[in-house]
Design a protein around this motif. Structure first.
Motif, PDB file in Angstrom:
ATOM      1  N   UNK A 177     -26.324  66.568  -9.195  1.00 35.61           N
ATOM      2  CA  UNK A 177     -25.572  67.811  -9.415  1.00 35.61           C
ATOM      3  C   UNK A 177     -25.143  68.330  -8.055  1.00 35.61           C
ATOM      4  N   UNK A 178     -23.930  68.926  -8.007  1.00 39.62           N
ATOM      5  CA  UNK A 178     -23.427  69.402  -6.711  1.00 39.62           C
ATOM      6  C   UNK A 178     -22.416  70.534  -6.920  1.00 39.62           C
ATOM      7  N   UNK A 179     -22.552  71.600  -6.147  1.00 40.57           N
ATOM      8  CA  UNK A 179     -21.535  72.659  -6.178  1.00 40.57           C
ATOM      9  C   UNK A 179     -20.346  72.266  -5.309  1.00 40.57           C
ATOM     10  N   UNK A 189     -13.700  73.161  -7.006  1.00 38.13           N
ATOM     11  CA  UNK A 189     -13.677  72.569  -8.336  1.00 38.13           C
ATOM     12  C   UNK A 189     -14.703  73.165  -9.294  1.00 38.13           C
ATOM     13  N   UNK A 190     -15.639  73.946  -8.771  1.00 34.92           N
ATOM     14  CA  UNK A 190     -16.683  74.503  -9.608  1.00 34.92           C
ATOM     15  C   UNK A 190     -17.983  73.760  -9.382  1.00 34.92           C
ATOM     16  N   UNK A 191     -18.527  73.181 -10.444  1.00 30.17           N
ATOM     17  CA  UNK A 191     -19.825  72.522 -10.375  1.00 30.17           C
ATOM     18  C   UNK A 191     -19.689  71.114 -10.957  1.00 30.17           C
ATOM     19  N   UNK A 209     -19.003  65.034 -14.771  1.00 32.75           N
ATOM     20  CA  UNK A 209     -18.675  66.245 -15.519  1.00 32.75           C
ATOM     21  C   UNK A 209     -18.361  67.361 -14.532  1.00 32.75           C
ATOM     22  N   UNK A 210     -17.172  67.919 -14.617  1.00 29.19           N
ATOM     23  CA  UNK A 210     -16.754  68.999 -13.725  1.00 29.19           C
ATOM     24  C   UNK A 210     -16.670  70.296 -14.527  1.00 29.19           C
TER      25      UNK A 210
END
Length: 476
Positions: A120-122, A126-128, A472-473
């Motif tokens: 997972x990455x912020x 683009x958001x998350x 998944x964005x």
């Protein structure tokens, strides 16, 4: 014995049977169903039905089932080893090692089952982002006859650990022990339909499995020509592939090597399993400065090999798996000698004696003064023949080793660390050993380059073969 589909023992849809013969005697050991495309479809339905629940199970729980299967396999080690010897031919001590290896692989994937994680990455613009590792679905596995139990584990372990279900097609000459291990895995808690074993010929059951349109992954181990056919069938549906194909492993003995250790390893790692191992020493390259003393040591090691039925005490090399295989090897040896491309130092024929009268035996054979064009050098000889070539420099040895269409494994024997690293970097092979050969722990990726295949088995790398990545964005 019957196939195992959906957690049940079943017969083939067409009712046909295949005899399983003991290579040491030619006598029937058992018979199994002659599976067809219809049986593959039934297995696919069972695997699909079990897939959702198995894929959603906590990976650690899947791992515990594999670990329990390993425990049950070890509990029946002697019985499984005898079963393997009777259908495959190898000596009992080699069969025990292979069954132990199967348990070790399943236990390894139990140990890493909790490592299946995504990311997972912020991302400011683009958001998350989430990156998931998901099962690929129903996996197919086609197993060879030379190491049927170990190679089945190489494919079952990572596929099942990653949350996939599987259809496994063992070789028609060695299906019995694999079926028994599948039953033990079900006893360990593997849900019905997660692992399905369909017996049958490569032209019927194997071909139907390799061209099934809905497989998530197909893994094949076998000879290169058959592997190319399997790849062509799977390619019609863009099925992801792992191919572990032929090998013609070179072993380089340098002038500074421990000659005693190298000679012992050359004999052990060529004639193990009657030479029927993809990563066996198949081409021996010896520095001219030590050629004479090395050959004397090697001849002593080869002379000490005891050939006979694998169930007999003291036997160190069993028969070949088929009469056709024996004839191919005998033909390659005869042709090499007839064209002056090598000479027989030891062996070269079927052994004499009552113990070997009925089986598919061939003497441990040593050939010297071998030319690059010799059939025993340029072809993959899947049997107990060791050709030796001499060279006067390390660079020439590496060039000779790399002059092959195969690139599965290779080894170098030297006391010099710089030479070892130079060899490791220069040899065109998927695995390079230094002062050892053939040893393959389950933690380490295994596979080849060139015509020895694509993809990797074993280790955490194998899990990647059996997962698909989903990004998944999310933006609020």
């Amino acid at each position: 014995m019957q196939m195992r589909v959906g957690g049940r023992a079943v017969d083939a849809a067409g009712g046909g049977r295949i005899s399983v013969l003991n290579p040491a005697t030619g006598a029937a050991v058992d018979d199994v169903p002659a599976g067809t495309a219809e049986d593959i479809d039934h297995a696919f339905d069972a695997a699909t039905g079990a897939g959702d629940a198995w894929g959603r199970m906590d990976p650690r729980q899947r791992g515990k089932i594999l670990g329990e299967a390993a425990r049950l396999i070890r509990g029946q080690l002697d019985d499984l080893a005898r079963s393997l010897t009777e259908e495959q031919g190898k000596p009992l001590h080699e069969a025990r090692n292979e069954v132990q290896g199967c348990a070790n692989v399943l236990e390894y994937y139990h140990s890493i089952s909790g490592s299946l994680r995504g990311e997972s990455m912020p991302l400011a613009s683009y958001g998350y982002a989430l990156v998931r590792k998901e099962p690929v679905g129903v996996c197919g596995a086609i197993i060879p006859w030379n190491m049927p139990v170990l190679i089945a584990a190489w494919k079952m372990g990572p596929a099942l650990c990653a949350g996939n279900t599987m259809i496994l097609k063992p070789a028609s000459s060695t299906p019995v022990t694999t079926l028994r291990i599948a039953a033990l895995m079900e006893s360990a808690g593997l849900p019905p339909g997660v692992l399905n074993v369909v017996t049958g010929s490569g032209t019927a059951a194997g071909a139907a499995l390799s061209c099934h349109p809905d497989l998530g992954h197909l893994s094949f181990t076998g000879d290169t020509a058959t592997g190319m056919e399997v790849a062509a069938r799977a390619g019609r549906h863009a099925t992801p592939l792992t191919l572990e194909l032929g090998g013609s492993d070179a072993m380089i003995v340098c002038a500074d090597a421990d000659l005693g250790a190298a000679a012992a390893a050359a004999a052990a790692n060529r004639f193990y399993n009657c030479g029927q191992t993809c990563t066996a020493v198949k081409r021996l390259i010896v520095d001219d400065a030590v050629y004479v003393p090395f050959m004397e040591l090697l001849k002593g090691r080869v002379a000490a090999i005891v050939t006979g039925p694998g169930t007999e005490k003291g036997v160190t090399m069993g028969p070949l798996n088929s009469p056709e295989g024996r004839e191919r090897i005998a033909s390659a040896v005869r042709e090499t000698e007839a064209c002056g491309a090598g000479r027989i130092v030891m062996g070269g024929d079927a052994p004499r004696g009552a113990a070997c009268a009925d089986g598919w035996f061939f003497e441990p054979t040593l050939m010297a003064d071998v030319a690059p064009e010799a059939p025993v050098w340029c072809e993959e000889i899947f049997g107990p023949v060791l050709p030796v070539m001499r060279t006067d420099s390390f660079d020439d040895a590496v060039t000779i080793a790399n002059a092959s269409e195969y690139g599965l494994g290779a080894s170098v024997w030297t006391r010099d660390l710089d030479t070892a690293f130079q060899a490791a970097e220069s040899l065109e092979a998927g695995v390079v050993w230094v002062n050892q050969h053939l040893r393959l722990p389950p933690d380490v990726p295994f596979g080849g380059v060139k015509k020895s295949g694509v993809g990797r088995e074993n280790g955490a790398d194998a899990l990647e073969q059996y997962t698909r990545t989903k990004s998944i964005l999310i933006r609020r």
